[in-house]
Write an enzyme that holds these catalytic residues in place. Structure first.
Site, PDB file in Angstrom:
ATOM      1  N   VAL A 186       3.894  -1.811  -0.409  1.00  0.00           N
ATOM      2  CA  VAL A 186       4.377  -0.683   0.344  1.00  0.00           C
ATOM      3  C   VAL A 186       5.812  -0.303   0.355  1.00  0.00           C
ATOM      4  O   VAL A 186       6.290   0.779   0.876  1.00  0.00           O
ATOM      5  CB  VAL A 186       3.815  -0.622   1.549  1.00  0.00           C
ATOM      6  CG1 VAL A 186       2.144  -0.924   1.784  1.00  0.00           C
ATOM      7  CG2 VAL A 186       4.271  -1.843   2.592  1.00  0.00           C
ATOM      8  N   TYR A 233      12.253  -7.733  12.733  1.00  0.00           N
ATOM      9  CA  TYR A 233      11.037  -7.259  13.117  1.00  0.00           C
ATOM     10  C   TYR A 233      11.106  -6.279  14.301  1.00  0.00           C
ATOM     11  O   TYR A 233      10.684  -5.095  13.887  1.00  0.00           O
ATOM     12  CB  TYR A 233      10.076  -8.447  13.327  1.00  0.00           C
ATOM     13  CG  TYR A 233       8.647  -8.033  13.527  1.00  0.00           C
ATOM     14  CD1 TYR A 233       7.855  -7.735  12.533  1.00  0.00           C
ATOM     15  CD2 TYR A 233       8.226  -7.816  14.783  1.00  0.00           C
ATOM     16  CE1 TYR A 233       6.481  -7.345  12.778  1.00  0.00           C
ATOM     17  CE2 TYR A 233       6.805  -7.539  15.057  1.00  0.00           C
ATOM     18  CZ  TYR A 233       6.024  -7.278  13.846  1.00  0.00           C
ATOM     19  OH  TYR A 233       4.545  -6.828  14.160  1.00  0.00           O
ATOM     20  N   LYS A 248      10.164  -2.171  14.069  1.00  0.00           N
ATOM     21  CA  LYS A 248       9.114  -1.670  14.517  1.00  0.00           C
ATOM     22  C   LYS A 248       9.557  -0.616  15.674  1.00  0.00           C
ATOM     23  O   LYS A 248       8.895   0.288  15.888  1.00  0.00           O
ATOM     24  CB  LYS A 248       8.102  -2.705  15.513  1.00  0.00           C
ATOM     25  CG  LYS A 248       7.615  -3.742  14.603  1.00  0.00           C
ATOM     26  CD  LYS A 248       6.580  -3.070  13.529  1.00  0.00           C
ATOM     27  CE  LYS A 248       5.453  -3.963  12.885  1.00  0.00           C
ATOM     28  NZ  LYS A 248       4.468  -3.097  11.896  1.00  0.00           N
ATOM     29  N   GLY A 277       2.376  -5.289   6.665  1.00  0.00           N
ATOM     30  CA  GLY A 277       3.731  -5.483   7.562  1.00  0.00           C
ATOM     31  C   GLY A 277       3.754  -7.000   7.451  1.00  0.00           C
ATOM     32  O   GLY A 277       3.124  -7.754   6.852  1.00  0.00           O
ATOM     33  N   GLY A 307      -6.376  -9.902   8.378  1.00  0.00           N
ATOM     34  CA  GLY A 307      -6.012  -9.669   9.907  1.00  0.00           C
ATOM     35  C   GLY A 307      -6.485  -8.083  10.195  1.00  0.00           C
ATOM     36  O   GLY A 307      -7.619  -7.815  10.229  1.00  0.00           O
ATOM     37  N   ILE A 308      -5.514  -7.456  10.985  1.00  0.00           N
ATOM     38  CA  ILE A 308      -5.751  -6.088  11.590  1.00  0.00           C
ATOM     39  C   ILE A 308      -6.413  -5.027  10.370  1.00  0.00           C
ATOM     40  O   ILE A 308      -7.521  -4.429  10.874  1.00  0.00           O
ATOM     41  CB  ILE A 308      -4.686  -5.567  12.169  1.00  0.00           C
ATOM     42  CG1 ILE A 308      -4.316  -6.428  13.500  1.00  0.00           C
ATOM     43  CG2 ILE A 308      -4.806  -4.216  12.775  1.00  0.00           C
ATOM     44  CD1 ILE A 308      -2.871  -6.254  14.008  1.00  0.00           C
TER      45      ILE A 308
HETATM   46  N1  LIG Z   1      -0.727 -10.063  14.800  1.00  0.00           N
HETATM   47  C1  LIG Z   1       0.036  -9.670  15.731  1.00  0.00           C
HETATM   48  O1  LIG Z   1       0.340 -10.415  16.582  1.00  0.00           O
HETATM   49  C2  LIG Z   1       0.878  -8.335  15.429  1.00  0.00           C
HETATM   50  C3  LIG Z   1       1.441  -7.848  16.835  1.00  0.00           C
HETATM   51  C4  LIG Z   1       2.040  -6.549  16.714  1.00  0.00           C
HETATM   52  C5  LIG Z   1       2.009  -5.962  15.605  1.00  0.00           C
HETATM   53  N2  LIG Z   1       1.281  -6.298  14.319  1.00  0.00           N
HETATM   54  C6  LIG Z   1       1.367  -5.565  13.215  1.00  0.00           C
HETATM   55  O2  LIG Z   1       0.054  -5.306  12.829  1.00  0.00           O
HETATM   56  C7  LIG Z   1      -0.093  -5.144  11.273  1.00  0.00           C
HETATM   57  C8  LIG Z   1      -1.056  -5.974  10.673  1.00  0.00           C
HETATM   58  O3  LIG Z   1      -0.576  -7.246  11.128  1.00  0.00           O
HETATM   59  P1  LIG Z   1      -1.482  -8.668  10.883  1.00  0.00           P
HETATM   60  O4  LIG Z   1      -1.660  -9.497  11.964  1.00  0.00           O
HETATM   61  O5  LIG Z   1      -3.009  -8.185  10.454  1.00  0.00           O
HETATM   62  O6  LIG Z   1      -1.058  -9.485   9.753  1.00  0.00           O
HETATM   63  P2  LIG Z   1      -1.613 -10.080   8.314  1.00  0.00           P
HETATM   64  O7  LIG Z   1      -0.634 -11.028   7.931  1.00  0.00           O
HETATM   65  O8  LIG Z   1      -2.761 -10.990   8.558  1.00  0.00           O
HETATM   66  O9  LIG Z   1      -1.787  -8.825   7.386  1.00  0.00           O
HETATM   67  C9  LIG Z   1      -0.717  -8.410   6.972  1.00  0.00           C
HETATM   68  C10 LIG Z   1      -1.276  -7.773   5.382  1.00  0.00           C
HETATM   69  O10 LIG Z   1      -0.229  -6.903   4.879  1.00  0.00           O
HETATM   70  C11 LIG Z   1       0.139  -7.283   3.608  1.00  0.00           C
HETATM   71  N3  LIG Z   1       1.375  -6.990   3.222  1.00  0.00           N
HETATM   72  C12 LIG Z   1       2.467  -7.836   3.348  1.00  0.00           C
HETATM   73  N4  LIG Z   1       3.457  -7.041   2.757  1.00  0.00           N
HETATM   74  C13 LIG Z   1       3.100  -5.974   1.984  1.00  0.00           C
HETATM   75  C14 LIG Z   1       3.723  -5.174   1.241  1.00  0.00           C
HETATM   76  N5  LIG Z   1       4.924  -5.270   0.802  1.00  0.00           N
HETATM   77  N6  LIG Z   1       2.821  -4.306   0.583  1.00  0.00           N
HETATM   78  C15 LIG Z   1       1.585  -4.260   0.843  1.00  0.00           C
HETATM   79  N7  LIG Z   1       0.896  -4.984   1.565  1.00  0.00           N
HETATM   80  C16 LIG Z   1       1.666  -5.987   2.195  1.00  0.00           C
HETATM   81  C17 LIG Z   1      -0.438  -8.679   3.561  1.00  0.00           C
HETATM   82  O11 LIG Z   1      -0.794  -9.051   2.083  1.00  0.00           O
HETATM   83  C18 LIG Z   1      -1.479  -8.920   4.419  1.00  0.00           C
HETATM   84  O12 LIG Z   1      -2.713  -8.572   3.889  1.00  0.00           O
HETATM   85  C19 LIG Z   1       1.242  -5.534  10.744  1.00  0.00           C
HETATM   86  O13 LIG Z   1       2.145  -3.951  10.595  1.00  0.00           O
HETATM   87  C20 LIG Z   1       2.022  -6.194  11.893  1.00  0.00           C
HETATM   88  O14 LIG Z   1       3.434  -6.032  11.898  1.00  0.00           O
HETATM   89  C21 LIG Z   1       0.613  -7.666  14.414  1.00  0.00           C
END
Ligand SMILES: NC(=O)c1ccc[n+]([C@@H]2O[C@H](COP(=O)([O-])OP(=O)(O)OC[C@H]3O[C@@H](n4cnc5c(N)ncnc54)[C@H](O)[C@@H]3O)[C@@H](O)[C@H]2O)c1
Length: 246
Positions: free
Chosen positions: A56, A151, A155, A85, A18-19
């Site tokens: 983490v 969640y 946040k 996350g 993801g991000i």
């Molecule tokens: N996708 C959305 O719509 C969205 C919206 C708001 C905020 N966010 C935030 O952006 C961030 C990235 O989200 P994303 O959409 O890329 O999610 P994603 O699920 O695609 O990626 C999350 C990554 O975090 C890793 N991860 C999870 N738990 C972990 C841990 N305990 N230790 C180490 N790594 C861990 C996972 O393995 C994964 O690679 C997150 O903090 C999320 O809350 C995402």
């Protein structure tokens, strides 16, 4: 970001998806040195970016990952984008306390541990350094259709932590900011699994009328991580297609 921004050493957590993955890829394309951390770490030392295994939310795991990082970069990273996350959708009445604890632990405690260990390596005050945390629209908006109290609360903690750490770490030359995404099309997002619900949501709740992409969030993360934002600290920047203004 353009490739004329000076290259930096960037640590990205959550770099396997993801991000985080988009941020790592975009930084690498700019010529930055990138190291990732993720639960899904790799043993391949030649992989790009190299990903150090780390939970983490676990203090020992984070300390050990930073020891590994310091062996590669003794002066620490110039910038950290902490994207690891988890997201849980559960109506409050059906939420087991263990689920609450896990979400708060990964998203809240994880942000604290990563920021603390990063700051221990980055606090020499010799140059601009930056920590970017990932908050969410959930910190400032409720959602009856995708209820996720743990969640949203986690946040909210990230946003408060951002402001506090900006005050505290400014003394040692580290800026701290957060990006607050809206609905982004990644593996984490469940809204788009029901197209009719998603269509109605974007038509009424998001001025941009579509989900964002991981690459669009990565651009904001890298701006805050770069020396293009040296007078920005304590900011929480929405990347949400305008959702938070409605
Ligand atoms: N996708 C959305 O719509 C969205 C919206 C708001 C905020 N966010 C935030 O952006 C961030 C990235 O989200 P994303 O959409 O890329 O999610 P994603 O699920 O695609 O990626 C999350 C990554 O975090 C890793 N991860 C999870 N738990 C972990 C841990 N305990 N230790 C180490 N790594 C861990 C996972 O393995 C994964 O690679 C997150 O903090 C999320 O809350 C995402």
């Amino acid at each position: 970001m353009t490739n004329s921004a000076p290259a930096r050493r960037l640590l990205v957590t959550g770099a396997s998806s993801g991000i985080g993955a988009a941020t790592a890829a975009e930084a690498a394309s700019l010529g930055w040195e990138v190291i990732g951390m993720d639960l899904r770490g790799g043993d391949d030392l030649t992989a790009s970016p190299r990903i150090i295994s780390c939970d983490v939310s676990d203090e020992r795991s984070v300390e050990s990952a930073f020891a590994e990082l310091a062996a590669i970069w003794p002066e620490g990273p110039d910038a950290v984008v902490h994207s690891a996350g988890i997201y849980r959708v559960t109506p409050l009445l059906d939420t087991p306390a263990e689920d609450w604890d896990r979400t708060i632990s990964v998203n809240g405690r994880g942000s604290f541990l990563i920021a603390r260990e990063a700051a221990r390596l980055m606090r020499d005050g010799t140059r601009d350094r930056s920590i970017v945390l990932l908050s969410s629209i959930g910190a400032v908006r409720g959602d009856a259709h995708e209820p996720s109290a743990s969640y949203s609360a986690s946040k909210g903690a990230v946003s408060s932590l951002t402001r506090q750490l900006a005050a505290e770490l400014g003394l040692v030359g580290i800026r701290v900011n957060a990006v607050a995404p809206g609905v982004i099309d990644t593996a984490m997002t469940t809204l788009m699994n029901t197209p009719e619900v998603a269509d109605a949501f974007f038509a009424t709740r998001v001025p941009a009328r579509r989900p964002g992409t991981a690459a669009e969030v990565a651009q904001a993360c890298l701006f805050l991580a770069s020396d293009r934002s040296t007078y920005i600290s304590g900011a929480i920047i929405p990347v949400d297609g305008g959702q938070s203004v409605l």
